[in-house]
Design an enzyme around this catalytic site. Structure first.
Site, PDB file in Angstrom:
ATOM      1  N   HIS A  79       1.009  -1.062  -0.180  1.00  0.00           N
ATOM      2  CA  HIS A  79      -0.104  -0.131   0.094  1.00  0.00           C
ATOM      3  C   HIS A  79       0.834   1.454  -0.100  1.00  0.00           C
ATOM      4  O   HIS A  79       1.920   1.285   0.456  1.00  0.00           O
ATOM      5  CB  HIS A  79      -1.129   0.094   1.083  1.00  0.00           C
ATOM      6  CG  HIS A  79      -0.307  -0.094   2.734  1.00  0.00           C
ATOM      7  ND1 HIS A  79      -0.092   1.054   3.251  1.00  0.00           N
ATOM      8  CD2 HIS A  79      -0.600  -1.103   3.395  1.00  0.00           C
ATOM      9  CE1 HIS A  79       0.241   0.822   4.402  1.00  0.00           C
ATOM     10  NE2 HIS A  79       0.226  -0.755   4.507  1.00  0.00           N
ATOM     11  N   ASP A  81       0.020   4.307   1.251  1.00  0.00           N
ATOM     12  CA  ASP A  81      -0.141   5.294   2.374  1.00  0.00           C
ATOM     13  C   ASP A  81       0.510   4.719   3.426  1.00  0.00           C
ATOM     14  O   ASP A  81       0.903   3.838   3.624  1.00  0.00           O
ATOM     15  CB  ASP A  81      -1.617   5.690   2.637  1.00  0.00           C
ATOM     16  CG  ASP A  81      -2.121   4.360   3.183  1.00  0.00           C
ATOM     17  OD1 ASP A  81      -2.001   3.202   2.718  1.00  0.00           O
ATOM     18  OD2 ASP A  81      -3.067   4.518   4.187  1.00  0.00           O
ATOM     19  N   ASP A 142       6.101   0.550   6.888  1.00  0.00           N
ATOM     20  CA  ASP A 142       4.721   0.197   6.809  1.00  0.00           C
ATOM     21  C   ASP A 142       4.005   0.932   5.620  1.00  0.00           C
ATOM     22  O   ASP A 142       3.556   1.911   5.931  1.00  0.00           O
ATOM     23  CB  ASP A 142       4.143  -0.267   7.741  1.00  0.00           C
ATOM     24  CG  ASP A 142       2.722  -0.639   7.776  1.00  0.00           C
ATOM     25  OD1 ASP A 142       2.200  -0.834   6.690  1.00  0.00           O
ATOM     26  OD2 ASP A 142       1.925  -0.480   8.970  1.00  0.00           O
ATOM     27  N   GLU A 176      -4.925   2.096   2.798  1.00  0.00           N
ATOM     28  CA  GLU A 176      -5.144   0.973   3.647  1.00  0.00           C
ATOM     29  C   GLU A 176      -5.071   1.182   5.085  1.00  0.00           C
ATOM     30  O   GLU A 176      -5.606   0.492   5.875  1.00  0.00           O
ATOM     31  CB  GLU A 176      -3.726   0.035   3.473  1.00  0.00           C
ATOM     32  CG  GLU A 176      -3.789  -1.402   3.887  1.00  0.00           C
ATOM     33  CD  GLU A 176      -3.182  -1.518   5.302  1.00  0.00           C
ATOM     34  OE1 GLU A 176      -3.461  -2.604   5.714  1.00  0.00           O
ATOM     35  OE2 GLU A 176      -2.400  -0.688   5.786  1.00  0.00           O
ATOM     36  N   GLU A 177      -4.319   2.327   5.436  1.00  0.00           N
ATOM     37  CA  GLU A 177      -3.993   2.483   6.980  1.00  0.00           C
ATOM     38  C   GLU A 177      -5.515   3.099   7.532  1.00  0.00           C
ATOM     39  O   GLU A 177      -5.635   3.008   8.749  1.00  0.00           O
ATOM     40  CB  GLU A 177      -2.903   3.409   7.127  1.00  0.00           C
ATOM     41  CG  GLU A 177      -1.671   2.968   6.781  1.00  0.00           C
ATOM     42  CD  GLU A 177      -1.200   2.044   8.088  1.00  0.00           C
ATOM     43  OE1 GLU A 177      -1.987   1.672   8.757  1.00  0.00           O
ATOM     44  OE2 GLU A 177       0.000   1.424   7.671  1.00  0.00           O
ATOM     45  N   ASP A 199       3.499  -6.817   3.461  1.00  0.00           N
ATOM     46  CA  ASP A 199       2.956  -5.616   4.522  1.00  0.00           C
ATOM     47  C   ASP A 199       3.120  -6.265   6.095  1.00  0.00           C
ATOM     48  O   ASP A 199       2.569  -5.887   6.889  1.00  0.00           O
ATOM     49  CB  ASP A 199       1.457  -5.690   4.340  1.00  0.00           C
ATOM     50  CG  ASP A 199       1.128  -4.217   4.958  1.00  0.00           C
ATOM     51  OD1 ASP A 199       1.819  -3.508   5.494  1.00  0.00           O
ATOM     52  OD2 ASP A 199      -0.235  -4.043   5.137  1.00  0.00           O
ATOM     53  N   HIS A 381       4.552   2.508  12.677  1.00  0.00           N
ATOM     54  CA  HIS A 381       3.473   3.896  13.234  1.00  0.00           C
ATOM     55  C   HIS A 381       4.341   4.914  13.926  1.00  0.00           C
ATOM     56  O   HIS A 381       3.442   5.646  14.730  1.00  0.00           O
ATOM     57  CB  HIS A 381       2.169   3.301  13.642  1.00  0.00           C
ATOM     58  CG  HIS A 381       1.602   2.540  12.412  1.00  0.00           C
ATOM     59  ND1 HIS A 381       0.392   2.101  12.770  1.00  0.00           N
ATOM     60  CD2 HIS A 381       1.883   1.998  11.292  1.00  0.00           C
ATOM     61  CE1 HIS A 381      -0.233   1.487  11.567  1.00  0.00           C
ATOM     62  NE2 HIS A 381       0.714   1.411  10.878  1.00  0.00           N
TER      63      HIS A 381
END
Length: 410
Positions: A79, A81, A142, A176-177, A199, A381
């Site tokens: 992904h 984002d 990520d 996705e997030e 991922d 994150h």
């Protein structure tokens, strides 16, 4: 492969692609489309075909089969984002060659240190090349590590036609997030039999179970009156929000749970006397327990409505995704191939549930069974996020080996 991997990853990481849940557009932020267009150029440059990006930012491309045979078309996805939990603007990756296994000063000015005392897994990366943050942003491994690994794997396969493989499809998806990754994904156009999201986290992760997931927003409407004359008049929305929170079991939260244990996660609280808002995510692997957890929210809402009035408390709840195990187990051979690919590379597979979700959680229910494999990243994150380039290379090699095994077993 190492220099290519580092260059690709750092280029992607420096692009601000954080998604935005408050924006209903797809993609939810312009940076994602910028990265999508950049990847289109790179895919064309390395020799992929059918390269396209649609108006929603979904990038797709094909590596044609280089051998005959009835080989399933497989896909690899990552992904675009990055997470909304911590800033992803002005990311400045730092490359640490031959890591000595000790503490890493990420930012001397702000005294931000990535330490083994806080992150006990850090010393195991001694001797690796690491890419870290500068302590002021997330890194974006990520899922930009996954993008770099897929791109590097496709480039390698194109440069090494002696490696036989069937038709391979790749896709890079937005948002996705914030749970919308597959919402506008055209499974029919992607035209793969099976797929893998790249991922995951540390070396060897192989996942085909995810949470069942829901999001809940609870709105509280109070009545603000001067506190000096508030008796029998004031209704405090902030206190109603606190009462709702206190009804939930404290120990059933992310900070107290692991493995197959579900939770209620309080993700935000905002408000004052007049209005308040509480946002939760609800997670569980077992579908029946998941439904019971959601029902708890209805019960608490009913209780507070009985006390404060039906208009005082409003519950908005929606399912986000479901445990992909139900759709992957009937074709478990795709997990077995990934497992064997890792074993062939002397990587010990770690088969465990995802305490979260990937695009594969939704794609599996859309007719595309999609387990998840590792990227080599840690501490996603946040400002202590880092990724091992050594393990990124192993993820790339795993992608290549999966392609080889599909051809050999067909």
């Amino acid at each position: 492969m190492k220099e290519e991997m580092i260059e690709r990853f750092i280029t992607y990481a420096k692009m601000d692609t954080q998604s935005d849940e408050s924006n209903d557009a797809t993609p939810s932020t312009p940076g994602q489309l910028e990265l999508a267009n950049h990847l289109v150029h790179e895919l064309q440059e390395i020799g992929m075909v059918d390269v396209a990006v649609d108006d929603f930012g979904y990038v797709m491309a094909t590596l044609p089969a280089n051998t005959d045979g009835d080989i399933p078309t497989i896909g690899f996805l990552a992904h675009l984002d990055t997470a909304t939990d911590f800033t992803g603007k002005n990311v400045q990756p730092q490359v640490i060659e031959n890591f000595d296994g000790g503490d890493i000063i990420l930012n001397e000015e702000h005294n931000i240190v990535l330490s083994a005392s806080d992150f006990p897994e850090l010393p195991q990366y001694k001797g690796h090349t690491l890419i870290t943050t500068d302590g002021t942003t997330l890194l974006g491994a990520d899922n930009k590590a996954g993008i770099a690994e897929i791109m590097t794997a496709m480039n390698y396969l194109i440069r090494h036609p002696e490696i036989k493989h069937g038709k391979i499809r790749v896709a890079f998806t937005p948002d996705e997030e914030i749970g919308r990754g597959p919402h506008k994904f055209d499974v029919e156009r992607f035209d793969a039999t099976y797929a893998y999201t790249v991922d995951g986290g540390p070396l060897g992760e192989l996942q085909y179970e995810s949470f069942n997931a829901a999001a809940a927003k609870i709105l509280f409407k109070g009545n603000s009156v001067h506190p000096g004359t508030a008796k029998n008049k004031m209704i405090n929305a902030g206190k109603m929000a606190a009462a709702f929170i206190n009804e939930l079991p404290d120990q059933e939260a992310p900070e107290y749970t692991e493995g197959y244990e579900g939770f209620y996660h309080l993700s935000s609280v905002n408000g004052d006397v007049e209005n308040a808002e509480v946002i939760y995510i609800i997670r569980d692997f077992d579908k029946d327990t998941f439904e019971k957890r959601k029902n708890v929210f209805h019960q608490i809402t009913d209780k507070l409505q009985a006390k404060y009035g039906a208009e005082s408390v409003t519950l908005e709840m929606r399912d986000q995704y479901y445990n992909m195990r139900e759709k992957i187990e009937p074709v478990k051979e795709i997990v077995d191939i990934a497992y064997d690919a890792m074993k062939n590379l002397n990587i010990e597979p770690i088969v465990q549930p995802i305490r979260g979700g990937t695009d594969g959680s939704q794609l599996s229910y859309m007719g595309l069974p999609t387990p998840n494999i590792f990227t080599g990243g840690e501490n996603f994150h946040g400002k202590f996020e880092y990724v091992s380039v050594n393990n990124m290379i192993k993820a790339t090699q795993t992608i290549i080996e999966i392609c080889k095994l599909f051809e050999q077993r067909s």
